[in-house]
Write a protein that holds these residues in place. Structure first.
Motif, PDB file in Angstrom:
ATOM      1  N   UNK A 181     163.181 129.885  27.281  1.00 35.06           N
ATOM      2  CA  UNK A 181     163.909 128.990  28.171  1.00 35.06           C
ATOM      3  C   UNK A 181     163.126 128.667  29.411  1.00 35.06           C
ATOM      4  N   UNK A 182     163.812 128.672  30.578  1.00 37.19           N
ATOM      5  CA  UNK A 182     163.179 128.234  31.814  1.00 37.19           C
ATOM      6  C   UNK A 182     163.546 129.157  32.969  1.00 37.19           C
ATOM      7  N   UNK A 183     162.654 129.191  33.947  1.00 34.13           N
ATOM      8  CA  UNK A 183     162.942 129.816  35.233  1.00 34.13           C
ATOM      9  C   UNK A 183     162.943 128.722  36.298  1.00 34.13           C
ATOM     10  N   UNK A 184     163.910 128.804  37.215  1.00 36.63           N
ATOM     11  CA  UNK A 184     163.977 127.850  38.326  1.00 36.63           C
ATOM     12  C   UNK A 184     164.504 128.590  39.545  1.00 36.63           C
ATOM     13  N   UNK A 185     163.600 128.993  40.427  1.00 38.59           N
ATOM     14  CA  UNK A 185     163.977 129.763  41.616  1.00 38.59           C
ATOM     15  C   UNK A 185     163.706 128.942  42.867  1.00 38.59           C
ATOM     16  N   UNK A 186     164.689 128.930  43.771  1.00 36.96           N
ATOM     17  CA  UNK A 186     164.532 128.196  45.029  1.00 36.96           C
ATOM     18  C   UNK A 186     164.768 129.169  46.185  1.00 36.96           C
ATOM     19  N   UNK A 187     163.668 129.764  46.684  1.00 34.01           N
ATOM     20  CA  UNK A 187     163.783 130.819  47.684  1.00 34.01           C
ATOM     21  C   UNK A 187     164.344 130.367  49.018  1.00 34.01           C
ATOM     22  N   UNK A 188     164.017 129.154  49.459  1.00 38.24           N
ATOM     23  CA  UNK A 188     164.468 128.729  50.790  1.00 38.24           C
ATOM     24  C   UNK A 188     165.984 128.579  50.842  1.00 38.24           C
ATOM     25  N   UNK A 189     166.577 128.269  49.735  1.00 39.66           N
ATOM     26  CA  UNK A 189     168.030 128.120  49.682  1.00 39.66           C
ATOM     27  C   UNK A 189     168.743 129.429  50.014  1.00 39.66           C
ATOM     28  N   UNK A 190     168.100 130.559  49.740  1.00 41.50           N
ATOM     29  CA  UNK A 190     168.762 131.860  49.890  1.00 41.50           C
ATOM     30  C   UNK A 190     169.132 132.162  51.346  1.00 41.50           C
ATOM     31  N   UNK A 191     168.377 131.639  52.301  1.00 46.10           N
ATOM     32  CA  UNK A 191     168.557 132.025  53.703  1.00 46.10           C
ATOM     33  C   UNK A 191     169.158 130.919  54.565  1.00 46.10           C
ATOM     34  N   UNK A 192     169.802 129.952  53.957  1.00 44.98           N
ATOM     35  CA  UNK A 192     170.600 128.993  54.730  1.00 44.98           C
ATOM     36  C   UNK A 192     171.912 129.691  55.084  1.00 44.98           C
ATOM     37  N   UNK A 193     172.176 129.872  56.372  1.00 49.88           N
ATOM     38  CA  UNK A 193     173.311 130.713  56.782  1.00 49.88           C
ATOM     39  C   UNK A 193     174.658 130.158  56.348  1.00 49.88           C
ATOM     40  N   UNK A 194     174.912 128.899  56.620  1.00 48.74           N
ATOM     41  CA  UNK A 194     176.233 128.335  56.372  1.00 48.74           C
ATOM     42  C   UNK A 194     176.486 128.055  54.904  1.00 48.74           C
ATOM     43  N   UNK A 195     177.691 128.404  54.430  1.00 49.27           N
ATOM     44  CA  UNK A 195     178.007 128.248  53.013  1.00 49.27           C
ATOM     45  C   UNK A 195     178.015 126.774  52.601  1.00 49.27           C
ATOM     46  N   UNK A 196     178.598 125.913  53.416  1.00 44.82           N
ATOM     47  CA  UNK A 196     178.712 124.504  53.046  1.00 44.82           C
ATOM     48  C   UNK A 196     177.340 123.859  52.932  1.00 44.82           C
ATOM     49  N   UNK A 197     176.452 124.145  53.886  1.00 45.64           N
ATOM     50  CA  UNK A 197     175.111 123.573  53.827  1.00 45.64           C
ATOM     51  C   UNK A 197     174.358 124.108  52.618  1.00 45.64           C
ATOM     52  N   UNK A 198     174.490 125.407  52.340  1.00 43.43           N
ATOM     53  CA  UNK A 198     173.799 125.979  51.191  1.00 43.43           C
ATOM     54  C   UNK A 198     174.327 125.394  49.880  1.00 43.43           C
ATOM     55  N   UNK A 199     175.632 125.173  49.824  1.00 44.18           N
ATOM     56  CA  UNK A 199     176.215 124.582  48.617  1.00 44.18           C
ATOM     57  C   UNK A 199     175.697 123.156  48.411  1.00 44.18           C
ATOM     58  N   UNK A 200     175.528 122.398  49.503  1.00 44.57           N
ATOM     59  CA  UNK A 200     175.001 121.044  49.381  1.00 44.57           C
ATOM     60  C   UNK A 200     173.556 121.061  48.878  1.00 44.57           C
ATOM     61  N   UNK A 201     172.746 121.971  49.425  1.00 44.31           N
ATOM     62  CA  UNK A 201     171.366 122.101  48.942  1.00 44.31           C
ATOM     63  C   UNK A 201     171.374 122.535  47.479  1.00 44.31           C
TER      64      UNK A 201
END
Length: 381
Positions: A181-201
């Motif tokens: 299958x595939x791997x898809x990791x997005x490290x910068x997304x992990x440290x966005x503090x706000x839930x709404x902003x992280x969900x949008x990203x």
């Protein structure tokens, strides 16, 4: 065993031993650790996704064993040396989540697979698929292989659908590789503090991922495994329904970098700071601050300043005044702690902090109950 860990061996199962540790010492609060493990396992189960925790955060075979016993598929490793150290310590379900450029490291991975390790790998170029396949053929073994996709991190992996299909084709052409299958990791997304902003990203990231999966599926390479996510995004990833497994790592330890991340929208961090570094007050500065025996050789400094705890009560913050020394800034402006006082500090960043320590001092309540080796400590190769 040498150093502080050897001196602390006699404190195992001694009442009050936690406050008497020789320092600096990495401390694992077992109650918080177990609660963190249970929380992540339950969240993944509820979302219908598997958990494949990332061992780069702890580098410890005993923690990996406990994660697997709690239902994890196995563990991820960031480097071949890390993977091989955990394999030597008895962990056999391993996923190398980064590409490799060394023929000798590829050969060492094939030898481990021939010795019984089940190893999955990521591939981000066709020639790497061929190199892995040749090594596996030499040693009479097989690797599982995943196409490494870049969904915006711009570190490794391919972002072009045609390139993803070309890599999957190269994998499928080899009799000693199994396309998984595939791997898809997005490290910068992990440290966005706000839930709404992280969900949008996360929605943007998953849009890119869905397009790449669509191209692979149309070419006959529908992935059985879609691996990614992390401690900061596990709730978002679980709800999105694209990933089949979560690679969370920091959740077992936690650090100050994650303390402000609202993972689930509840308005607070979802996991407790199980990893601490115990330090001792060794003197006082001319300005009256308590000086400790732990600096940048005991803590990785790439994160917010640690909180300081005395007998379970938060009493302030610590800042650095040298490679070997820290300065306690009391929260209440009270008198500095007495020489000989042992305090515990949270850590700025757990992954590189544990890489500075050979042993974990495992504590429940006021007792030191065990010492676990950090087998992959220093294995940045």
């Amino acid at each position: 065993m040498i150093g502080a860990a050897a001196l602390n061996r006699d404190l195992v199962d001694v009442a009050g031993g936690r406050a008497r540790l020789e320092t600096p010492a990495a401390v694992l609060d077992l109650d918080l650790f177990e609660a963190n493990m249970a929380r992540m396992s339950a969240a993944c189960a509820a979302a219908g996704v598997a958990l494949r925790p990332h061992a780069k955060s702890h580098k410890c075979a005993e923690i990996a064993r406990r994660q697997i016993a709690a239902g994890a598929l196995g563990v991820c490793c960031a480097k071949p040396g890390e993977l091989l150290a955990l394999h030597a310590a008895g962990i056999d379900d391993l996923f190398l989540s980064a590409p490799v450029a060394s023929a000798r490291k590829i050969d060492a991975l094939a030898r481990a697979a021939a010795a019984g390790a089940r190893i999955d790998l990521v591939v981000e170029r066709p020639d790497l698929a061929r190199a892995y396949a040749a090594a596996a053929r030499r040693h009479g073994t097989r690797f599982g292989a995943l196409v490494d996709l870049d969904t915006g991190l711009k570190r490794s992996g391919v972002a072009d659908p045609a390139a993803a299909v070309a890599i999957a084709t190269a994998i499928a052409a080899e009799d000693t590789l199994v396309y998984r299958g595939v791997q898809a990791y997005h490290g910068r997304m992990q440290h966005i503090d706000g839930f709404a902003e992280r969900r949008a990203v996360g929605a943007d990231v998953n849009g890119v991922l869905a397009g790449l999966i669509g191209a692979l599926t149309a070419a006959g390479f529908a992935p059985n495994i879609v691996s990614g996510g992390g401690t900061g995004s596990f709730a978002i990833d679980g709800a999105a329904g694209i990933l089949t497994e979560i690679q969370a790592g920091s959740y077992v330890f936690m650090d100050e970098g994650y303390a402000s991340v609202d993972s689930t929208g509840a308005g607070h961090a979802d996991f407790g700071p199980a990893l601490r570094v115990a330090v001792t007050v060794i003197g006082h500065s001319s300005a009256g601050f308590a000086i400790t025996d732990g600096g940048s050789k005991s803590f990785a400094l790439d994160g917010p300043a640690p909180r300081v705890f005395l007998a379970g009560r938060e009493i302030g913050r610590i800042e650095w005044c040298g490679d070997e020394f820290g300065r306690i800034l009391p929260a209440d402006g009270g008198a500095p702690l007495a020489v000989g006082t042992v305090v515990e500090c949270t850590v700025p960043h757990c992954d590189p902090t544990i890489n500075l320590h050979d042993w974990l001092h495992v504590c429940r309540g006021d007792r030191l109950v065990a010492q676990w080796p950090v087998e992959a400590r220093g294995r940045a190769d």
